[in-house]
Design a protein around this motif. Structure first.
Motif: not given
Length: 963
Positions: A401-406, A845-849, A851-855
């Motif tokens: 999801a983070a890569n797609g948003a970027k 994009s900034n928010g989803l970047s 997301l992996p760490s928070g998850a």
């Protein structure tokens, strides 16, 4: 004492005295005072009588002679001492002082010295002692024992012959004076061996056995010791308790008692399950009572010895009633505090049992409720497991999801840059904004001016404004009323005075002088008939008296006339006063006063009413436009509108106030009855004065005239009765001729003055009191009406103007902005969405970047939370088990506490209260025995007011071989 005592016996007194002193030291309650000791004087100057009774007895204790020695201590401080004694053969043994009288009326002449005297007696003693001798277990006469050998037993029995009735806990009971009796005897070691005594002490100095024994006869019975034993217990009597033959026998008895206690304890243990706690406590309670009964208070003594060739010197027994002298019974604590503590213990046990029951109820409820909580914990664990699965899935997909948003953000940025080049084309459209704004303003203004809806709304707003104005004006009624009253008061004083003066003038002119005068004359004529008659009678009598007795002597006429005149003048004041009083009190005067007052009232009431109408036209309210503007502005109206409408409102209020004042003052009608009542008292008083004064003056003048005529020489020639009649007629005529004219003039003047004053006061006071209140009432009533009218008009017009202006301004602004907006919208239809899309894509994009760490962090936290929930579930199961155990324990505690209360505390407090009842009884008896009521202070007699002490010394005959 026995002065014929042998020298050998006297030599034995010293070791015997030592032995008896030793025993006294062992018994602290016993005190002894020396006989005839000079140092016995006390610091107190009161005389005391210390008595020693010496008793000579045979070897068995039977009394043969009684000798009494008395010492009057402190007697030397007095010249003579009153004494009482029933002794025989009284002798002073230490001085030459003598006494007079006998029995209860003895008087000693002291010569500054204490008195020591002695005598004999044969009356019964309060105490006694008897001796019984046994040899080898068989009783033997004392004399027959001399020279014998074997196992000797001597039994001593003490007796108490006193009895006193005292109050014990509210009941009358007989007690005996508590005497301590001590017996001393000497047994030489060469003759006696193995000497024992049960109640006393044996002292051996190497050559002698000194035996000192004691007893307290009657004390056990007085303390009721045997009354506390159980009914089924077999108790040893005091006589049996002292019958043991040696200390070894006593030890054996104690050993047997101990063995019995052990057996009893064993039986109690064996029957533990068959006896209730209350029964056990009752047994213990009775054991305590039995131990009280076991207290040894002896009245017998037993002495044993091995004897060879028996001989024994005299025995000495001392008896004193000072057992309780050193005991302060007032310091013996009562049992009230202990009883209170027992009651508190019982209350606490009840509360503890109740509390344990409540605890059981609480733990039972806790067990039920916590099971519900445990079920919820299980559900929480299951929910957390489900959430953990979802978090794991989120953590695995977050990087994609983070890569797609970027990538989306990069694409929208490129598109936005392309569209920015088209933004400059919209600037040419701004020129049409002004034209569009003006056109819209003109069209809206025309439509609003002819709008029916706007006019209806303005009308509604006007009515609302009117209601608000009325409400506000009502809050200003005091200010409006005060302003109106101030305007009226400025003119009121002069107007009121003018109305009063005019009413007074008219009222005075309206008085009918002829009617008033005729009424007054009529009243005077009616009331003066009696006064004229009295004046005539008096003048006739005085004139006749002046000429009687000398009518033939013409030469004395002048003297008789002078005498008559003098007599008449002396009585003139009396005549005048009586005539005045009769006239003033006449009912005719009262009736005439009523008629005259009514006439004045009718005239004055019409005058005052007409003058009030004239006064009303000159009084007006004068609220200025400036004052009204201040009021309107204070009520909330804008300043410009207040100034604009102030004049119209003030004019309307003033007009209404003036009309109301004129109407109300003109409509006032002064009641004739009110005027009549006001002048009635004054008119009545005036007529009484007029009638009385006229009658009195006329009577006095008539009397003097008659006296003058009586004094002339011509009257003397007429007979006395004719002279008297002529004088009387002259007096009556003078009275009636003078009074009417005076009455008419006074009545007219009074009527005018009263009418004028009354009319002035009524008119003046009515104007002063009515006009200000009318002005206040009218102004406060009119002001809300005017405010309503003005408020409605101002509200409607203001709304229309504001609505039109606001509509035009809004239309102009909207039209201008709309024209520019429409022009720019053509370009921004593409530019703005792209820019927004770009902004959102960059934000996404900034928010989803992150997301992996928070998850991953969420995944780790959920793992810990799931582990904690598992531990919570496990611990909760343990808590459920613990609560069940707690509930079981609380149930056992509740049962145990109730058993503790019912079988432990309650029987215990009952038993303790019974024991306290026992100790209270003993305490009461001790206090009674220590009281002066029971004490024995003298044997031979003592005078009133004298204190004393007494002791008895009983000496038995010696048992020795004849020399």
């Amino acid at each position: 004492m026995n002065r014929n005592r042998k020298i050998k016996v006297k030599k034995l007194n010293k070791p015997l005295a030592i032995g008896m002193a030793a025993l006294m030291g062992a018994v602290p309650m016993v005190t002894a005072a020396p006989v005839f000791a000079d140092s016995a004087q006390t610091a107190d100057s009161a005389v005391t009588k210390d008595e020693t009774v010496y008793v000579n007895a045979d070897a068995s204790g039977k009394t043969s002679k009684i000798t009494v020695s008395d010492q009057l201590t402190n007697a030397g401080s007095q010249k003579t001492v009153e004494d009482a004694s029933d002794l025989s053969d009284i002798q002073n043994v230490k001085g030459d002082e003598t006494y007079s009288g006998s029995g209860s009326n003895m008087t000693w002449t002291t010569d500054g010295e204490d008195i020591f005297y002695q005598g004999t007696s044969n009356k019964e003693l309060p105490v006694g002692v008897s001796f019984t001798y046994l040899l080898d277990g068989k009783e033997i006469a004392p004399k027959d024992l001399i020279g014998k050998s074997g196992k000797l037993t001597i039994k001593i029995k003490y007796t108490n012959n006193t009895s006193t009735s005292v109050d014990i806990n509210g009941k009358k009971q007989d007690v005996q004076t508590p005497f301590m009796m001590i017996t001393g005897l000497i047994m030489p070691s060469e003759t006696f061996s193995n000497v024992t005594v049960d109640n006393g002490k044996v002292i051996n100095d190497g050559s002698r056995n000194v035996v000192v024994a004691y007893g307290m006869p009657g004390l056990r019975e007085s303390l009721n010791i045997d009354g506390y034993t159980s009914d089924d217990s077999s108790k040893t009597t005091s006589e049996e308790s002292v019958s043991s033959t040696s200390s070894e026998d006593s030890s054996k008895a104690a050993s047997d008692s101990s063995a019995s206690s052990e057996d009893s304890g064993k039986k109690t243990s064996d029957n533990k399950d068959s006896k209730s706690t209350e029964d056990k406590i009752d047994e213990k309670t009775q054991t305590v009572k039995d131990k009280i009964a076991d207290i040894n208070i002896p009245d017998t003594v037993e002495i044993t010895a091995d004897v060879t060739d028996f001989e024994m010197s005299s025995t000495y027994t001392v008896a004193m009633d000072s057992i309780f002298d050193d005991i302060d019974v007032d310091d013996i604590d009562d049992s009230d505090d202990l009883r209170d503590s027992l009651n508190e213990l019982e209350d606490a046990a009840v509360k503890l049992a109740d509390g344990s029951s409540e605890l059981k109820d609480g733990t039972s409820e806790l067990a039920t409720k916590y099971k519900d909580l445990d079920s919820g914990i299980k559900q929480l664990k299951e929910g957390l497991d489900t959430a953990a699965s979802g978090v794991n899935a989120l953590a695995s997909q977050a990087p994609d999801a983070a890569n797609g948003a970027k990538a989306l953000a990069n694409g929208t940025t490129a598109l936005k840059n392309t569209m920015d080049g088209f933004s400059s084309d919209t600037k040419t459209l701004n020129s049409i904004s002004s034209a569009a704004s003006k056109q819209a303003s003109d069209e809206v203004g025309a439509q609003l001016s002819n709008s029916d809806a706007l006019n209806k709304q303005a009308e509604a707003i006007g009515k609302s404004a009117a209601a608000s104005a009325v409400q506000t004006i009502n809050s200003q009624t005091k200010t409006i009323g005060d302003t109106a009253v101030a305007g009226v008061n400025a003119q009121l004083e002069d107007k009121a005075k003018a109305a009063g003066v005019s009413a007074k003038s008219t009222a005075e002119a309206s008085v009918n002088e002829k009617e008033v005068g005729d009424a007054a004359v009529n009243v005077v004529n009616q009331s003066l008939d009696k006064a004229a008659e009295d004046a005539s009678n008096q003048a006739s009598q005085q004139a006749a008296a002046a000429v009687t007795g000398d009518e033939k002597l013409k030469a004395l006429a002048s003297q008789a006339g002078a005498a008559a005149k003098s007599t008449v003048q002396k009585n003139a004041d009396q005549t005048k006063a009586k005539a005045s009083s009769d006239a003033a009190g006449s009912s005719a005067v009262t009736e005439a006063a009523k008629a005259l007052s009514s006439g004045i009232g009718s005239a004055v009431s019409g005058t005052v009413s007409s003058k009030l109408k004239g006064a009303a036209s000159g009084i007006s309210s004068n609220i200025t436009a400036g004052q009204m503007a201040v009021i309107l502005e204070a009520s909330g109206m804008p300043q410009d509108d207040a100034n604009k409408y102030a004049a119209a409102v003030a004019s309307t209020v003033n007009s209404s106030v003036n009309t109301s004042i004129s109407t109300q003052l003109s409509g006032i009608s002064v009641s004739a009855d009110d005027i009549t009542n006001a002048v009635s008292a004054s008119v009545t008083s005036t007529l009484q004065q007029v009638a009385g004064s006229a009658a009195g003056e006329a009577a006095e003048a008539a009397a003097e005239s008659a006296a003058e005529k009586a004094a002339s020489g011509t009257v003397i020639q007429i007979p006395a009765d004719i002279v008297g009649t002529a004088a009387g007629n002259a007096a009556a005529s003078a009275v009636k001729a003078t009074a009417p004219a005076t009455a008419r003039e006074t009545a007219v003047e009074t009527a005018k003055a009263t009418a004028g004053t009354t009319a002035y006061n009524v008119a003046y006071n009515t104007v002063k009191s009515t006009a200000p209140e009318v002005a206040r009432t009218t102004a406060t009533q009119v002001a809300p009406l005017v405010a309503s009218s003005v408020g409605e008009k101002v509200g409607a017009e203001t709304f229309k103007a504001v609505a039109k202006q606001s509509g035009q301004e809004v239309a102009s602004q909207v039209a201008g902005k709309t024209s520019v907006s429409v022009a720019k919208q053509v370009v921004s239809n593409f530019l703005n969405p792209i820019a927004a899309l770009n902004t959102g894509a960059v934000t996404l994009s900034n928010g989803l970047s992150a997301l992996p760490s928070g998850a991953q962090q969420l995944q780790s936290g959920m793992k810990q939370l799931s582990s904690g929930a598992e531990q919570l579930q496990s611990g909760s199961s343990q808590v459920v088990t613990g609560i069940d155990k707690l509930n079981d324990g609380a149930e056992e505690l509740s049962s145990g506490m109730n058993e503790f209360k019912d079988d432990g505390i309650l029987p215990l407090t009952k038993a303790m209260n019974e024991l306290l009842d026992t100790t209270d009884d003993i305490q009461s008896r001790l206090k009674a025995l220590a009281s002066d009521q029971v004490s024995y202070k003298n044997y031979s007699g003592i005078s009133d007011g004298m204190t004393g002490s007494v002791k008895f010394v009983i000496e038995t005959d010696e048992l020795e071989k004849d020399e």
